[in-house]
Every structure is written in C-alpha cells, then in structure tokens.
Design a protein around this motif. Structure first.
Motif, PDB file in Angstrom:
ATOM      1  N   UNK A  86      -2.954   2.598  -8.329  1.00  0.00           N
ATOM      2  CA  UNK A  86      -3.380   1.389  -7.810  1.00  0.00           C
ATOM      3  C   UNK A  86      -4.415   0.727  -8.306  1.00  0.00           C
ATOM      4  N   UNK A  87      -4.644  -0.475  -9.036  1.00  0.00           N
ATOM      5  CA  UNK A  87      -3.282  -1.271  -8.692  1.00  0.00           C
ATOM      6  C   UNK A  87      -2.251  -0.979  -9.959  1.00  0.00           C
ATOM      7  N   UNK A  88      -0.862  -1.325  -9.659  1.00  0.00           N
ATOM      8  CA  UNK A  88       0.167  -1.232 -10.432  1.00  0.00           C
ATOM      9  C   UNK A  88       1.272  -2.426 -10.219  1.00  0.00           C
ATOM     10  N   UNK A 112      -6.391   4.346  -9.411  1.00  0.00           N
ATOM     11  CA  UNK A 112      -6.386   5.853  -8.919  1.00  0.00           C
ATOM     12  C   UNK A 112      -4.970   5.972  -8.527  1.00  0.00           C
ATOM     13  N   UNK A 113      -4.734   7.445  -8.686  1.00  0.00           N
ATOM     14  CA  UNK A 113      -3.310   7.826  -8.549  1.00  0.00           C
ATOM     15  C   UNK A 113      -2.838   7.765  -7.142  1.00  0.00           C
ATOM     16  N   UNK A 114      -1.531   7.492  -6.852  1.00  0.00           N
ATOM     17  CA  UNK A 114      -1.037   7.080  -5.447  1.00  0.00           C
ATOM     18  C   UNK A 114      -1.095   8.446  -4.657  1.00  0.00           C
ATOM     19  N   UNK A 115      -1.507   8.562  -3.441  1.00  0.00           N
ATOM     20  CA  UNK A 115      -2.197   9.685  -2.820  1.00  0.00           C
ATOM     21  C   UNK A 115      -0.492   9.776  -1.832  1.00  0.00           C
ATOM     22  N   UNK A 116      -0.008  11.243  -2.214  1.00  0.00           N
ATOM     23  CA  UNK A 116       1.014  11.598  -1.506  1.00  0.00           C
ATOM     24  C   UNK A 116       0.964  12.665  -0.493  1.00  0.00           C
ATOM     25  N   UNK A 148       0.967  -1.146  -0.031  1.00  0.00           N
ATOM     26  CA  UNK A 148       0.164   0.122  -0.196  1.00  0.00           C
ATOM     27  C   UNK A 148       0.902   1.185  -0.044  1.00  0.00           C
ATOM     28  N   UNK A 149       0.948   2.083  -0.929  1.00  0.00           N
ATOM     29  CA  UNK A 149       1.891   3.238  -1.331  1.00  0.00           C
ATOM     30  C   UNK A 149       1.158   4.550  -0.663  1.00  0.00           C
ATOM     31  N   UNK A 150       0.028   4.529  -0.545  1.00  0.00           N
ATOM     32  CA  UNK A 150      -0.750   5.747   0.017  1.00  0.00           C
ATOM     33  C   UNK A 150      -0.346   6.202   1.275  1.00  0.00           C
TER      34      UNK A 150
END
Length: 204
Positions: free
Chosen positions: A141-143, A200-204, A96-98
């Motif tokens: 996501x997903x990637x 969805x774009x990864x949330x930073x 999970x990168x968010x």
C-alpha cells in the motif's frame, strides 16, 4: 541534534514498514489481462462495483490504507488524481486490503473517519475477507492498477507506483500514473507499464 534523532527514527520506521516481511506475495494480473469485477462496501455503506460506472473509460484501482505512512503521504496525490481524471472518465477506486484484526487502525469504522477527515472524493472500499487484492496481485500500500474499459472487459494497462518520489511530492520527476492515463486516453502506447510499488506490505 534532536532534529537529526527524530529524522533518524522516522526513517527507520518507514524502512521497516516498506520492507516488512508480513505481507502476502501473490500472483495476479499482468499487463493485458482483463480484471474481474467486484462488489465491496464503501465507507458510505453502499456496495460498489466497476460496472456501476457506466460512462467510465477506465479506472485507477488503488490499494491503500489508513495506517501505512506511505499511503498517508500519498493521500493528497490520490485525491488530486481523482479530481483530475474522473471528469475524463477515469475515476479512482480506493481499496483497503488490510486485515483489520491485524491492523485495528484499518477497521471499517477507522476508514470512515479517515475518509471524512481527508475529504476523500472517491469510493474507499473494504476488501472484506481479503478476496480481491490477491486477484490483482497487490502486495503493498499504495499499489496502483490502471484499467481500461473495453468491449472485452477492464484491461490492465499499468501496474505499480504513483510516481518516483514517495517521500516528497514536490520532488517528483516522473509521474508514472499520470503518464499512463494520459497515454491511454490519447490512444497512445504507454511507455512505462510496470514499476515497483513502494510501501507497506499488505497485512493478512
């Protein structure tokens, strides 16, 4: 009429999610690059690294999350990929990168709940500090990143989407990830090595 309105609203939400501008576009690994190992916290509290899987032939590193409708739609397919390929030496490693400060639904506590609810059969790791996804070049996501374990490192063999239908598993025509893993395990050329990740774009 109500059904049409609901479908229209759902479509709008999915499109908004897929094309959200709030994600980081980063350079990352290309096909043929060796991916660095990492150590990230799993939902069971343990720390997980690729080097932990001594008998692995490769890995399906999948950046995914709790809150993206595309990721949720793919959860059963990700479980199926893990069940099919980990016995052949290619386990799923979900990350999970968010940023949970931006998306509370992607907190570590929420990840543990989701993993239990869905019966995840694979590690579900938190990219705490968001240090891993930029190295891979994940943007959505997903990637998916298919890695082959070699004497020179974990070499990137495929990057992109799981298949060609994010909305309906029953209508998939081309299974990009399965085709890539099957070819890799057979020692054959992977015909499609990159596809466009939809999500969805990864949330930073």
């Amino acid at each position: 009429m109500k059904t049409v309105k609901i479908l229209g609203t759902l479509t709008f939400i999915l499109v908004l999610c897929a094309f959200s501008t709030k994600f980081t576009s980063v350079d990352g690994y290309a096909i043929g690059d060796a991916a660095e190992d990492f150590s990230l916290k799993n939902v069971d509290g343990s720390m997980v690294s690729l080097s932990d899987f001594e008998s692995a032939k490769g890995f399906l590193v999948i950046f995914t999350c709790n809150t993206c409708p595309y990721s949720v739609a793919y959860e059963d397919r990700i479980i199926a990929l893990d069940l099919k390929y980990k016995t052949k030496g290619v386990p799923v490693i979900a990350i999970n990168p968010n940023n949970p400060d931006v998306k509370a639904g992607d907190s570590f506590a929420a990840m543990k709940t989701r993993a239990t609810e869905k019966g995840f059969t694979f590690p579900y790791l938190l990219d705490e500090g968001q240090k891993v996804f930029p190295k891979f070049g994940a943007t959505r996501t997903p990637h998916v990143f298919l890695l082959e374990k070699t004497t020179t490192g974990n070499v990137v063999k495929y990057i992109g989407a799981i298949d060609d239908n994010s909305g309906n598993a029953a209508k998939v025509d081309e299974k990009f990830v399965e085709n890539a893993v099957d070819a890799m395990l057979a020692g054959e050329e992977i015909k499609v090595t990159t596809t466009r990740a939809i999500g969805c774009g990864i949330k930073v």
